[in-house]
Design a protein around this motif. Structure first.
Motif, PDB file in Angstrom:
ATOM      1  N   ASP A 145       0.808  -1.220   0.000  1.00  0.00           N
ATOM      2  CA  ASP A 145       0.000   0.000   0.000  1.00  0.00           C
ATOM      3  C   ASP A 145       0.842   1.271   0.000  1.00  0.00           C
ATOM      4  O   ASP A 145       0.304   2.365   0.099  1.00  0.00           O
ATOM      5  N   ARG A 146       2.172   1.126  -0.098  1.00  0.00           N
ATOM      6  CA  ARG A 146       3.049   2.301  -0.099  1.00  0.00           C
ATOM      7  C   ARG A 146       4.308   2.025  -0.916  1.00  0.00           C
ATOM      8  O   ARG A 146       4.735   0.872  -1.055  1.00  0.00           O
ATOM      9  N   ALA A 147       4.882   3.103  -1.449  1.00  0.00           N
ATOM     10  CA  ALA A 147       6.048   2.954  -2.322  1.00  0.00           C
ATOM     11  C   ALA A 147       6.926   4.195  -2.248  1.00  0.00           C
ATOM     12  O   ALA A 147       6.486   5.272  -1.818  1.00  0.00           O
ATOM     13  N   ILE A 148       8.182   4.020  -2.681  1.00  0.00           N
ATOM     14  CA  ILE A 148       9.140   5.108  -2.788  1.00  0.00           C
ATOM     15  C   ILE A 148       9.674   5.130  -4.213  1.00  0.00           C
ATOM     16  O   ILE A 148       9.950   4.075  -4.789  1.00  0.00           O
ATOM     17  N   ASN A 149       9.845   6.325  -4.759  1.00  0.00           N
ATOM     18  CA  ASN A 149      10.456   6.478  -6.078  1.00  0.00           C
ATOM     19  C   ASN A 149      11.596   7.486  -5.987  1.00  0.00           C
ATOM     20  O   ASN A 149      11.354   8.700  -5.954  1.00  0.00           O
ATOM     21  N   PRO A 150      12.849   7.014  -5.938  1.00  0.00           N
ATOM     22  CA  PRO A 150      13.983   7.939  -5.872  1.00  0.00           C
ATOM     23  C   PRO A 150      14.144   8.786  -7.135  1.00  0.00           C
ATOM     24  O   PRO A 150      14.752   9.850  -7.095  1.00  0.00           O
ATOM     25  N   TYR A 151      13.589   8.296  -8.262  1.00  0.00           N
ATOM     26  CA  TYR A 151      13.739   8.992  -9.536  1.00  0.00           C
ATOM     27  C   TYR A 151      12.403   9.051 -10.269  1.00  0.00           C
ATOM     28  O   TYR A 151      11.533   8.190 -10.094  1.00  0.00           O
ATOM     29  N   ARG A 152      12.266  10.068 -11.117  1.00  0.00           N
ATOM     30  CA  ARG A 152      11.157  10.136 -12.077  1.00  0.00           C
ATOM     31  C   ARG A 152      11.749   9.939 -13.468  1.00  0.00           C
ATOM     32  O   ARG A 152      12.800  10.508 -13.781  1.00  0.00           O
ATOM     33  N   GLY A 153      11.054   9.174 -14.301  1.00  0.00           N
ATOM     34  CA  GLY A 153      11.613   8.799 -15.587  1.00  0.00           C
ATOM     35  C   GLY A 153      12.584   7.646 -15.403  1.00  0.00           C
ATOM     36  O   GLY A 153      12.993   7.331 -14.285  1.00  0.00           O
ATOM     37  N   CYS A 154      12.944   6.982 -16.518  1.00  0.00           N
ATOM     38  CA  CYS A 154      13.835   5.826 -16.406  1.00  0.00           C
ATOM     39  C   CYS A 154      14.674   5.675 -17.662  1.00  0.00           C
ATOM     40  O   CYS A 154      14.136   5.544 -18.769  1.00  0.00           O
ATOM     41  N   GLU A 155      15.992   5.673 -17.466  1.00  0.00           N
ATOM     42  CA  GLU A 155      16.924   5.612 -18.581  1.00  0.00           C
ATOM     43  C   GLU A 155      16.967   4.243 -19.248  1.00  0.00           C
ATOM     44  O   GLU A 155      17.487   4.114 -20.355  1.00  0.00           O
ATOM     45  N   HIS A 156      16.411   3.210 -18.618  1.00  0.00           N
ATOM     46  CA  HIS A 156      16.383   1.897 -19.268  1.00  0.00           C
ATOM     47  C   HIS A 156      15.620   1.950 -20.590  1.00  0.00           C
ATOM     48  O   HIS A 156      15.909   1.193 -21.504  1.00  0.00           O
TER      49      HIS A 156
END
Length: 358
Positions: free
Chosen positions: A68-79
């Motif tokens: 029910d919860r999450a963390i995103n250190p970055y927006r967008g993804c270079e992959h």
């Protein structure tokens, strides 16, 4: 005007275009100028901007998700995975879900400090945090930024459970932390394997590690005592779904304990990006792939309803689900893992101007 990017593949990138988002008032279209000149596309460099978030833990109420919860250190993804369901989130930044998503990234260097502050709140109730469910925390820019590792250090210090999903080999850098957390029952890792065909993988996931390299990641994580899930995701009808059993078998041999699968999802702008990609690389089976997807979504290319969006419905979806069930039973893989521990959580100490007496 130069030809639209749909006629060529930008080097090292997944999307073919940088089409506008659903929030833009105007649209752009490339037009062939009639000159028969083979012009090389410019190399698209990765740009990174900084965001200072006031909060870092995002919450959801989706019954489709095991967290029910999450963390995103970055927006967008270079992959640059062309099929990535997170691409539409870039539209909220005023950027294109196409090439902008994989070239104009946002780093959140304050994430560890903000995370510490949120975990220290008296109102906080511990439950597993997911990382990597939107954009990959171990994409290439993590090597120099180190935001993911700093977040892990906070979580380890607090005894907080975490589930990580990634394609990035950089996760091996953090085996010291991951091994310690796994021994305490605080960690799970999922490694996504879309195909075992290296050529196809390079087309769909241009800057992600090769399939064999991801198997090596599973081996090394497992050797460190980390419980690993092999994720056969996304399954693409008539393109990668014939590989389902092989992906699961190779994941098992590498050391995976559990397995899962998700059908290809095409929300918002992803649908157009995917169709353009198919038209370039697989024009002979594009119609069949899209027809299968529409069969599973009531005639639409995507249906976002809870309980439906991850797998679809109908005969084709049921067949893939049955194949998965038979395969994991034969291989001895589980579809779920034991719950992680939440009883070890200790809120971080709040900074104070007054020194502790003890």
């Amino acid at each position: 005007m130069k030809p639209d990017l749909q006629t060529k593949q930008p080097k090292g990138r997944g999307a073919l275009t940088n089409s506008v988002s659903r929030f833009d008032n105007v649209t752009r279209h490339g037009v062939d100028d009639g000159w028969d000149v083979d012009e090389a596309l410019p190399t698209l460099r990765t740009e990174v901007s900084i965001e200072r978030p006031r909060s870092i833990i995002s919450y959801n109420r989706s019954p489709d998700l095991p967290f029910d919860r999450a963390i995103n250190p970055y927006r967008g993804c270079e992959h640059g995975c062309v099929y990535c369901f997170a691409r539409p989130s870039h539209a909220y930044l005023g950027l294109s879900p196409g090439l902008d998503f994989e070239t104009k990234l946002v780093a959140r260097p304050d994430a560890p400090d903000v995370l510490r502050a949120e975990l220290a709140r008296r109102s906080y109730k511990v439950a597993p945090i997911a990382i990597g469910t939107n954009t990959d925390p171990y994409q290439p820019i993590e090597k120099e930024r180190g935001i993911m590792r700093a977040c892990l250090e906070v979580l380890e210090e607090c005894g907080h459970p975490v589930a990580i999903v990634t394609k990035g080999a950089l996760i091996e850098r953090d085996l010291d932390i991951l091994g310690r957390m796994a021994r305490r029952g605080l960690l799970r890792v999922g490694i996504s394997l879309t195909t075992m065909d290296a050529t196809l993988s390079r087309l769909m996931e241009p800057r992600a590690p090769s399939p064999n390299r991801r198997l090596q990641m599973i081996q090394r994580l497992s050797a460190a005592g980390v419980p690993v899930r092999v994720m056969a995701s996304p399954m693409v009808p008539a393109l990668t779904d014939p590989e389902l059993e092989d992906i699961l078998a190779q994941g098992k041999r590498a050391g995976a304990r559990t397995a899962s699968w998700i059908m290809l999802r095409l929300p918002q702008e992803v649908s157009g990006l995917w169709r353009d990609w198919l038209a370039m690389h697989f024009p002979d089976r594009s119609g069949r792939i899209m027809a299968r997807l529409r069969e599973m979504h009531g005639g639409k290319e995507y249906d976002a309803r809870w309980g439906h969006r991850m797998r679809g419905e109908g005969a084709y979806a049921e067949m893939v689900a049955a194949r998965f069930a038979v395969a994991i039973k034969r291989l001895g893989l589980k579809s779920s893992a034991p719950p992680m521990r939440v009883d070890l959580f200790q809120p971080p100490v709040r900074p104070s101007a007054q020194l502790s007496l003890f």
